[in-house]
Design an enzyme around this catalytic site. Structure first.
Site, PDB file in Angstrom:
ATOM      1  N   HIS A 109     -11.860   9.767  21.403  1.00 57.16           N
ATOM      2  CA  HIS A 109     -10.425   9.688  21.691  1.00 57.16           C
ATOM      3  C   HIS A 109      -9.933  10.894  22.489  1.00 57.16           C
ATOM      4  CE1 HIS A 109      -7.367   6.826  21.076  1.00 57.16           C
ATOM      5  NE2 HIS A 109      -6.719   7.372  20.061  1.00 57.16           N
ATOM      6  N   ASN A 142      -0.381   9.413  19.345  1.00 62.46           N
ATOM      7  CA  ASN A 142       0.664   8.395  19.234  1.00 62.46           C
ATOM      8  C   ASN A 142       2.011   8.822  19.800  1.00 62.46           C
ATOM      9  OD1 ASN A 142      -1.385   7.130  17.889  1.00 62.46           O
ATOM     10  ND2 ASN A 142      -0.277   6.843  15.967  1.00 62.46           N
ATOM     11  N   ASN A 192      -2.664   3.581  21.922  1.00 59.12           N
ATOM     12  CA  ASN A 192      -1.398   4.094  21.394  1.00 59.12           C
ATOM     13  C   ASN A 192      -0.792   5.202  22.253  1.00 59.12           C
ATOM     14  OD1 ASN A 192      -1.277   2.356  19.176  1.00 59.12           O
ATOM     15  ND2 ASN A 192      -2.553   3.697  17.933  1.00 59.12           N
TER      16      ASN A 192
END
Length: 203
Positions: free
Chosen positions: A19, A66, A113
């Site tokens: 990520h 996020n 996200n």
């Protein structure tokens, strides 16, 4: 001026995870152009430099994935850039093979996200982006666990090659050669996929 933002999560536990490839590409660009990304601005670590004659801001939002849009919106407003032409967002993509790139001018979040947050805060899905493949999630894995996991030694080598290509893609994009960059790097991915299919048939 361009803002080149790599997405990721701050903190040691997230370093080197799938990520955080956006952060890793920013680090690769910073190394190539001797840019120190250590100044805090609008909830991001940033660094100023020149790439191919263009002023750039390298940014690593520190908001957690996020909420990436909060930082990107603040930076875009402060530096008064045209988000649709002068913002490049770099992030991980589980639909691409490890180390492959895909360049886009616009598009949906595709379940990411960080991109969802950016689209929400900018009010548009039209901005330049470089997707960096981290490989498809194995069937039994939870997606969150997968993207927060680390690469194998072999995958890490493939990712390093992908980061090198991403630096070259950024150089072309800030030079105004966006279509050429798309043709160069998106087509390679297609060729590799076709070649892989041919090898599978032969075996």
């Amino acid at each position: 001026m361009f803002i080149i933002a790599g997405l990721g999560n701050p903190g040691l536990p997230y370093e080197g995870t799938r990520h955080n490839v956006g952060f890793d590409v920013i680090d690769a660009i910073a190394d190539e152009y001797n840019i120190s990304v250590d100044y805090r601005k609008n909830r991001a670590l940033i660094g100023k430099g020149i790439i191919e004659g263009q002023k750039v801001i390298l940014a690593k939002p520190q908001t957690y994935m996020n909420l990436s849009g909060e930082s990107i919106r603040g930076l875009a407003d402060y530096y008064k850039i045209d988000e649709e032409a002068e913002l490049i967002v770099i992030y991980d993509d589980v639909s691409l093979d490890v180390g492959q790139l895909r360049i886009r001018k616009k598009g949906s979040a595709g379940g990411h996200n960080g991109i969802k947050s950016i689209i929400s805060h900018l009010g548009t899905d039209v901005f330049l982006r470089i997707k960096v493949g981290v490989g498809e999630k194995p069937k039994k894995y939870d997606l969150a666990d997968y993207v927060l996991g680390h690469f194998s030694k072999e995958e890490r080598q493939q990712m390093e090659e992908g980061y090198h290509r991403a630096v070259k893609a950024v150089e072309m994009m800030v030079s105004g050669e966006i279509e050429a960059a798309m043709n160069e790097f998106n087509r390679k991915a297609k060729k590799d996929a076709a070649r892989s299919g041919e090898e599978t048939k032969r075996s």
